[in-house]
Scaffold this active site. Structure first.
Site, PDB file in Angstrom:
ATOM      1  N   HIS A 111       0.836  -1.204   0.000  1.00  0.00           N
ATOM      2  CA  HIS A 111       0.000   0.000   0.000  1.00  0.00           C
ATOM      3  C   HIS A 111       0.876   1.262   0.000  1.00  0.00           C
ATOM      4  O   HIS A 111       0.670   2.179  -0.793  1.00  0.00           O
ATOM      5  CB  HIS A 111      -0.922   0.018   1.232  1.00  0.00           C
ATOM      6  N   LYS A 119      -8.998 -10.145   6.908  1.00  0.00           N
ATOM      7  CA  LYS A 119      -9.693 -10.606   8.113  1.00  0.00           C
ATOM      8  C   LYS A 119      -9.861  -9.454   9.090  1.00  0.00           C
ATOM      9  O   LYS A 119      -9.042  -8.533   9.119  1.00  0.00           O
ATOM     10  CB  LYS A 119      -8.939 -11.761   8.772  1.00  0.00           C
TER      11      LYS A 119
END
Lengths: 291, 199
Positions: free
Chosen positions: B37, B105
């Site tokens: 990212h 998750k």
């Protein structure tokens, strides 16, 4: 025959392999029970994935989770032990990273440079004690960062007392929420000092979750906290459900009259711990993985 | 039969998914966590070339264990990592790169839910720790980019077949299962506090 450094590294490779592949019986049982008792569809599917994954890891002799942790070891040495256990462990970690394989997780804390073998400054981290037995006992916890990142320390005032401890643990679970891969296992360290409370919180996770503290008051607190946490409904993976926490263990130490340190160590469902005993003839047994 | 979805995912495909659904995925999935990212956003800003196309992509918050078998990478264990670590980066990433799905998750915070709604992206929850199950859905490893970031942080290009089960936990309409659970947890907290004798 005497134990050689190579016996230690061989045993450590095998210990790490067993530990990352298969859960101790108490944790596996608790997960299967949680799966059996869950009724809602979404959490039931999460627990089914976990149970299937446990079975597949055993069948394929594969690490159950890609996060195989950083290597933190607890070692009990016989009096006058001559073998360099520390070097044996380092070599074992290096080899296990390639041979099992383990994920190379250990990086420099600031540059984030990854040497690729899980070995670096003070890592593997080894706590040593002397015991009265003739064997070397090595215990390892391969603990993922998702849960470790949720761990906390509180320096409470003595007046905050038992209520303060309960508040801190409950808030810690709420703050962790879905992040630590619930259903979790919690280790709570009460007393000592700031460092000792955190150390005890982690060491509490070394006790099987179906064994209560020998002090009846602490045992009662373990059960009470566990029941309250399981009323929250965070559930497996934070998607709701009955089981938020599989077990909660407390360890305590006397502390300064002016302090009340409390440590909370959060462990994901994959509560992997393993122990090896290396006898003077070099033979090794694995008491956590004998089945 | 649970729904199957193939990558790349169009905005219409993403918007057709509803929170609470179970799906399985086929096609190329990229792994990317903290460093991917940071790097991708930095490269874009500096006008540097990014080695993969994230448009319509499934971005998997995952740092796998990979093994080289006869010169080919094989996924040994590849479960999701904690998505909330990317909370501050994901809204910008979705806006700039327009992925169709994020797999992870633990869910993500409101700004990401908002970005997913605005740009048509979904959050698919894969069971944390179920890394062998995940690896079973990876047919082959097509390649790796930014390997210098280290095995967990690199972009792994995974060719998936029946990858899942994945729960649509945040849809492209502002619904989040995690937010729903949080509302219930707030309510349950009162009972838990009462049990512990806390006011």
């Amino acid at each position: 025959m005497v134990t050689e450094q190579e016996d230690v590294s061989n045993a450590v490779v095998e210990l790490l392999r067993k530990t990352v592949v298969r859960l101790p019986q108490d944790v596996e049982d608790a997960i299967r029970n949680a799966y059996a008792s869950e009724t809602d569809e979404v959490p039931k599917m999460q627990l089914k994935a976990i149970v299937d994954n446990i079975d597949m890891a055993i069948k394929g002799n594969t690490p159950m989770c890609q996060d195989t942790g950083v290597a933190i070891f607890y070692v009990d040495l016989p009096k006058g032990c001559k073998v360099d256990v520390g070097e044996g462990i380092v070599e074992g970690v290096r080899r296990a990273t390639k041979e099992v394989p383990l994920r190379p997780n250990a990086v420099h804390p600031i540059t984030r440079k990854n040497p690729g073998d899980n070995v670096g400054e003070r890592m593997p981290y080894i706590s040593r004690r002397i015991h009265d037995q003739d064997y070397i006992e090595i215990t390892v916890m391969t603990k993922g960062a998702g849960s470790e990142n949720m761990s906390q320390l509180a320096m409470l005032t003595p007046s905050q007392g038992l209520k303060g401890i309960k508040e801190f643990v409950l808030n810690g679970v709420l703050r962790a929420g879905s992040n630590p891969c619930p259903p979790t296992i919690l280790g709570v360290g009460i007393g000592g000092s700031s460092d000792i409370a955190m150390k005890l919180a982690k060491e509490a996770l070394l006790r099987p979750i179906n064994v209560r503290h020998k002090d009846p008051e602490m045992a009662k607190l373990e059960t009470e906290l566990l029941e309250a946490i399981n009323m929250l409904g965070i559930g497996p993976m934070g998607l709701g459900g009955k089981t938020t926490c599989l077990g909660l263990n407390i360890e305590y130490a006397y502390c300064h009259t002016a302090s009340l340190p409390v440590g909370l160590n959060v462990q994901c469902w994959a509560g992997r711990r393993g122990t090896v005993r290396i006898y003077p003839d070099g033979k090794a047994t694995y008491p956590t993985h004998e089945r | 039969m649970p729904k199957r979805i193939k990558t790349p995912i169009s905005e219409a495909d993403a918007r057709a998914l509803k929170a609470g659904e179970t799906i399985y995925m086929d096609g190329i999935v990229f792994t990317g966590r903290d460093e991917v990212h940071i790097h991708a956003l930095e490269y874009l800003e500096k006008g540097k070339k990014i080695p993969v196309d994230f448009k319509g992509a499934a971005l998997f918050h995952c740092g796998p264990i990979m093994k080289k078998v006869e010169e080919k990478w094989v996924a040994v264990a590849a479960g999701p990592t904690t998505s909330s670590r990317m909370n501050s980066l994901e809204p910008g990433f979705i806006e700039k790169f327009r992925p169709g799905a994020i797999i992870g998750k633990g869910g993500m915070s409101q700004p990401t839910v908002d970005a997913m709604k605005e740009f048509g992206c979904v959050y698919l929850a894969f069971t944390g720790g179920a890394a062998v199950l995940a690896a079973k859905g990876i047919k082959s490893v097509e390649g790796v980019e930014w390997f210098e970031l280290g095995m967990p942080e690199a972009i792994w290009i995974l060719n998936c077949d029946n990858f899942g089960p994945l729960t649509v936990a945040i849809d492209a309409h502002g619904n989040s299962l995690f937010a729903d659970v949080n509302v219930k947890v707030k309510e349950n907290e009162k009972k838990a506090r009462a049990k512990l004798g806390l006011s």
